[in-house]
Design a protein around this motif. Structure first.
Motif, PDB file in Angstrom:
ATOM      1  N   PRO A 275       0.813  -1.199   0.000  1.00 31.54           N
ATOM      2  CA  PRO A 275       0.000   0.000   0.000  1.00 31.54           C
ATOM      3  C   PRO A 275       0.856   1.262   0.000  1.00 31.54           C
ATOM      4  N   LEU A 276       0.196   2.363  -0.228  1.00 33.12           N
ATOM      5  CA  LEU A 276       0.797   3.668  -0.013  1.00 33.12           C
ATOM      6  C   LEU A 276       0.503   4.043   1.429  1.00 33.12           C
ATOM      7  N   ILE A 277       1.539   4.311   2.173  1.00 28.68           N
ATOM      8  CA  ILE A 277       1.356   4.774   3.542  1.00 28.68           C
ATOM      9  C   ILE A 277       1.622   6.262   3.516  1.00 28.68           C
ATOM     10  N   ASN A 278       0.580   7.045   3.791  1.00 28.65           N
ATOM     11  CA  ASN A 278       0.678   8.486   3.626  1.00 28.65           C
ATOM     12  C   ASN A 278       1.347   9.161   4.811  1.00 28.65           C
ATOM     13  N   SER A 279       1.107  10.429   4.974  1.00 26.27           N
ATOM     14  CA  SER A 279       1.803  11.222   5.977  1.00 26.27           C
ATOM     15  C   SER A 279       1.280  11.029   7.395  1.00 26.27           C
ATOM     16  N   GLN A 280       0.372  10.114   7.615  1.00 23.97           N
ATOM     17  CA  GLN A 280      -0.113   9.857   8.966  1.00 23.97           C
ATOM     18  C   GLN A 280       1.028   9.306   9.813  1.00 23.97           C
ATOM     19  N   PRO A 281       1.058   9.641  11.100  1.00 22.91           N
ATOM     20  CA  PRO A 281       2.117   9.104  11.954  1.00 22.91           C
ATOM     21  C   PRO A 281       2.046   7.575  12.011  1.00 22.91           C
ATOM     22  N   LEU A 282       3.185   6.944  11.858  1.00 24.34           N
ATOM     23  CA  LEU A 282       3.272   5.493  11.973  1.00 24.34           C
ATOM     24  C   LEU A 282       3.680   5.199  13.404  1.00 24.34           C
TER      25      LEU A 282
ATOM     26  N   LEU B 163       5.296  -5.188   5.819  1.00 26.04           N
ATOM     27  CA  LEU B 163       5.192  -3.997   4.974  1.00 26.04           C
ATOM     28  C   LEU B 163       5.828  -4.230   3.605  1.00 26.04           C
ATOM     29  N   VAL B 164       5.869  -5.464   3.164  1.00 25.20           N
ATOM     30  CA  VAL B 164       6.534  -5.849   1.922  1.00 25.20           C
ATOM     31  C   VAL B 164       5.982  -5.056   0.739  1.00 25.20           C
ATOM     32  N   ASN B 165       6.903  -4.446  -0.029  1.00 23.98           N
ATOM     33  CA  ASN B 165       6.592  -3.669  -1.234  1.00 23.98           C
ATOM     34  C   ASN B 165       5.771  -2.412  -0.977  1.00 23.98           C
ATOM     35  N   ALA B 166       5.697  -1.961   0.251  1.00 21.96           N
ATOM     36  CA  ALA B 166       4.942  -0.737   0.550  1.00 21.96           C
ATOM     37  C   ALA B 166       5.746   0.495   0.130  1.00 21.96           C
ATOM     38  N   TYR B 167       5.056   1.584  -0.077  1.00 24.26           N
ATOM     39  CA  TYR B 167       5.697   2.878  -0.308  1.00 24.26           C
ATOM     40  C   TYR B 167       5.310   3.764   0.860  1.00 24.26           C
ATOM     41  N   ILE B 168       6.301   4.215   1.594  1.00 28.03           N
ATOM     42  CA  ILE B 168       6.056   5.117   2.717  1.00 28.03           C
ATOM     43  C   ILE B 168       6.375   6.520   2.238  1.00 28.03           C
ATOM     44  N   ALA B 169       5.380   7.378   2.229  1.00 32.85           N
ATOM     45  CA  ALA B 169       5.535   8.739   1.715  1.00 32.85           C
ATOM     46  C   ALA B 169       6.687   9.446   2.414  1.00 32.85           C
ATOM     47  N   SER B 170       7.356  10.291   1.682  1.00 30.35           N
ATOM     48  CA  SER B 170       8.546  10.956   2.214  1.00 30.35           C
ATOM     49  C   SER B 170       8.247  11.871   3.392  1.00 30.35           C
ATOM     50  N   ASN B 171       6.994  12.273   3.569  1.00 32.77           N
ATOM     51  CA  ASN B 171       6.646  13.143   4.690  1.00 32.77           C
ATOM     52  C   ASN B 171       6.014  12.374   5.850  1.00 32.77           C
TER      53      ASN B 171
ATOM     54  N   LEU C  79      11.952   3.885   0.890  1.00 36.36           N
ATOM     55  CA  LEU C  79      12.174   4.852   1.969  1.00 36.36           C
ATOM     56  C   LEU C  79      13.313   5.783   1.585  1.00 36.36           C
ATOM     57  N   ARG C  80      13.283   7.000   2.121  1.00 35.30           N
ATOM     58  CA  ARG C  80      14.424   7.900   1.974  1.00 35.30           C
ATOM     59  C   ARG C  80      15.571   7.356   2.824  1.00 35.30           C
ATOM     60  N   GLN C  81      16.807   7.708   2.482  1.00 32.76           N
ATOM     61  CA  GLN C  81      17.965   7.221   3.225  1.00 32.76           C
ATOM     62  C   GLN C  81      17.932   7.678   4.681  1.00 32.76           C
ATOM     63  N   ASP C  82      17.492   8.904   4.936  1.00 37.88           N
ATOM     64  CA  ASP C  82      17.442   9.361   6.329  1.00 37.88           C
ATOM     65  C   ASP C  82      16.394   8.585   7.132  1.00 37.88           C
ATOM     66  N   GLN C  83      15.308   8.158   6.471  1.00 40.60           N
ATOM     67  CA  GLN C  83      14.306   7.333   7.140  1.00 40.60           C
ATOM     68  C   GLN C  83      14.886   5.952   7.469  1.00 40.60           C
ATOM     69  N   ILE C  84      15.636   5.381   6.523  1.00 43.13           N
ATOM     70  CA  ILE C  84      16.281   4.090   6.758  1.00 43.13           C
ATOM     71  C   ILE C  84      17.250   4.192   7.928  1.00 43.13           C
ATOM     72  N   ASN C  85      18.065   5.236   7.947  1.00 42.57           N
ATOM     73  CA  ASN C  85      19.031   5.420   9.032  1.00 42.57           C
ATOM     74  C   ASN C  85      18.323   5.503  10.380  1.00 42.57           C
ATOM     75  N   TYR C  86      17.233   6.246  10.438  1.00 41.82           N
ATOM     76  CA  TYR C  86      16.463   6.396  11.676  1.00 41.82           C
ATOM     77  C   TYR C  86      15.892   5.046  12.116  1.00 41.82           C
ATOM     78  N   LEU C  87      15.289   4.316  11.187  1.00 37.83           N
ATOM     79  CA  LEU C  87      14.676   3.033  11.516  1.00 37.83           C
ATOM     80  C   LEU C  87      15.713   1.984  11.903  1.00 37.83           C
ATOM     81  N   CYS C  88      16.874   2.008  11.266  1.00 38.28           N
ATOM     82  CA  CYS C  88      17.924   1.036  11.591  1.00 38.28           C
ATOM     83  C   CYS C  88      18.394   1.178  13.040  1.00 38.28           C
ATOM     84  N   LYS C  89      18.358   2.375  13.570  1.00 36.89           N
ATOM     85  CA  LYS C  89      18.749   2.587  14.970  1.00 36.89           C
ATOM     86  C   LYS C  89      17.749   1.943  15.925  1.00 36.89           C
ATOM     87  N   ARG C  90      16.525   1.716  15.470  1.00 39.18           N
ATOM     88  CA  ARG C  90      15.463   1.172  16.314  1.00 39.18           C
ATOM     89  C   ARG C  90      15.080  -0.267  15.961  1.00 39.18           C
ATOM     90  N   ALA C  91      15.665  -0.793  14.899  1.00 47.90           N
ATOM     91  CA  ALA C  91      15.283  -2.110  14.383  1.00 47.90           C
ATOM     92  C   ALA C  91      15.754  -3.245  15.285  1.00 47.90           C
TER      93      ALA C  91
END
Length: 88
Positions: A16-23, A31-39, A57-69
């Motif tokens: 799915p497209l995951i929009n700007s709502q807080p996750l 979340l396989v093949n999902a698109y998480i909006a850049s905002n 995901l944007r690279q900064d989003q990946i970096n943030y998530l990797c710290k919590r993964a």
């Protein structure tokens, strides 16, 4: 309708497209093949056991998530850090 396999997952989202709502709680999410909006708001997100395989995901989003993964998805068997392609 969810398959019985997907119903065991707290958040089965395939493609799915995951929009700007807080996750917030994505524990054990598929979340396989999902698109998480850049905002999308990722602050404070819980991703223990989530599978982000082929998620855009944007690279900064990946970096943030990797710290919590942590953990392994109980449905797909994929480690969260592996699915995000975190550099250890």
């Amino acid at each position: 309708m969810r398959t019985s396999r997907e119903s065991r997952c707290s958040t089965p989202l395939r493609g799915p497209l995951i929009n700007s709502q807080p996750l917030r709680n994505n524990r054990n999410a598929v979340l396989v093949n999902a698109y998480i909006a850049s905002n999308s708001k990722l602050t404070g997100v819980i991703i223990d056991g989530a599978d982000f395989t082929d998620v855009l995901l944007r690279q900064d989003q990946i970096n943030y998530l990797c710290k919590r993964a942590s953990g392994t998805n109980p449905v797909t068997g994929v480690e969260t850090k592996e699915s995000l392609m975190c550099m250890e």
